[in-house]
Design a protein around this motif. Structure first.
Motif, PDB file in Angstrom:
ATOM      1  N   MET A   1       0.840  -1.173   0.000  1.00  0.00           N
ATOM      2  CA  MET A   1       0.000   0.000   0.000  1.00  0.00           C
ATOM      3  C   MET A   1       0.886   1.238   0.000  1.00  0.00           C
ATOM      4  O   MET A   1       1.910   1.306   0.637  1.00  0.00           O
ATOM      5  CB  MET A   1      -0.916  -0.014   1.227  1.00  0.00           C
ATOM      6  N   TYR A  28      -2.457  10.539  -4.003  1.00  0.00           N
ATOM      7  CA  TYR A  28      -2.554   9.187  -3.436  1.00  0.00           C
ATOM      8  C   TYR A  28      -3.251   8.254  -4.426  1.00  0.00           C
ATOM      9  O   TYR A  28      -2.775   7.143  -4.693  1.00  0.00           O
ATOM     10  CB  TYR A  28      -3.329   9.231  -2.112  1.00  0.00           C
ATOM     11  N   ARG A  32      -1.715   4.926  -6.348  1.00  0.00           N
ATOM     12  CA  ARG A  32      -2.362   3.606  -6.302  1.00  0.00           C
ATOM     13  C   ARG A  32      -2.705   3.139  -7.721  1.00  0.00           C
ATOM     14  O   ARG A  32      -2.553   1.954  -8.039  1.00  0.00           O
ATOM     15  CB  ARG A  32      -3.613   3.646  -5.428  1.00  0.00           C
ATOM     16  N   LYS A  42     -12.767   0.283  -3.610  1.00  0.00           N
ATOM     17  CA  LYS A  42     -11.678   0.023  -2.660  1.00  0.00           C
ATOM     18  C   LYS A  42     -10.805   1.258  -2.459  1.00  0.00           C
ATOM     19  O   LYS A  42     -10.357   1.531  -1.346  1.00  0.00           O
ATOM     20  CB  LYS A  42     -10.852  -1.175  -3.115  1.00  0.00           C
ATOM     21  N   LEU A  43     -10.579   2.025  -3.531  1.00  0.00           N
ATOM     22  CA  LEU A  43      -9.819   3.268  -3.392  1.00  0.00           C
ATOM     23  C   LEU A  43     -10.555   4.240  -2.478  1.00  0.00           C
ATOM     24  O   LEU A  43      -9.953   4.882  -1.624  1.00  0.00           O
ATOM     25  CB  LEU A  43      -9.574   3.908  -4.764  1.00  0.00           C
ATOM     26  N   LYS A  45     -12.639   3.462  -0.110  1.00  0.00           N
ATOM     27  CA  LYS A  45     -12.536   2.946   1.255  1.00  0.00           C
ATOM     28  C   LYS A  45     -11.155   3.211   1.861  1.00  0.00           C
ATOM     29  O   LYS A  45     -11.025   3.325   3.076  1.00  0.00           O
ATOM     30  CB  LYS A  45     -12.867   1.460   1.291  1.00  0.00           C
ATOM     31  N   GLU A  46     -10.122   3.330   1.035  1.00  0.00           N
ATOM     32  CA  GLU A  46      -8.777   3.639   1.532  1.00  0.00           C
ATOM     33  C   GLU A  46      -8.626   5.104   1.936  1.00  0.00           C
ATOM     34  O   GLU A  46      -7.924   5.404   2.903  1.00  0.00           O
ATOM     35  CB  GLU A  46      -7.717   3.323   0.466  1.00  0.00           C
TER      36      GLU A  46
END
Length: 78
Positions: A1, A28, A32, A42-43, A45-46
């Motif tokens: 990550m 960021y 990713r 998912k991004l 949620k990150e």
């Protein structure tokens, strides 16, 4: 990550447009993306634990724009 943290929000974007709630998280997300991680859910949620208060739809729209933009061509080694 990736170990990136959002940068400080600026009054104007570098392209002259209005600031977006997503601007601080774009570096960021780009990191990713470059790692091959493109799932918008998912991004999203990150970045929520990093302080992002915007919608999933904004992250999805940004990812979609990245998907449709041309990638730089890299010549194969000789």
């Amino acid at each position: 990550m990736a170990n990136a943290t959002p940068r400080t929000r600026s009054a104007r974007r570098s392209d002259g447009g209005r600031p977006s709630v997503l601007d601080d998280y774009k570096p960021y997300l780009d990191d990713r993306w470059n790692e091959g991680f493109i799932n918008a859910w998912k991004l999203w949620k990150e970045i929520v634990p990093l302080g992002y208060k915007g919608s999933f739809q904004r992250v999805r729209a940004y990812r979609q724009k990245k998907r449709t933009s041309p990638r730089p061509m890299i010549a194969p080694p000789p």
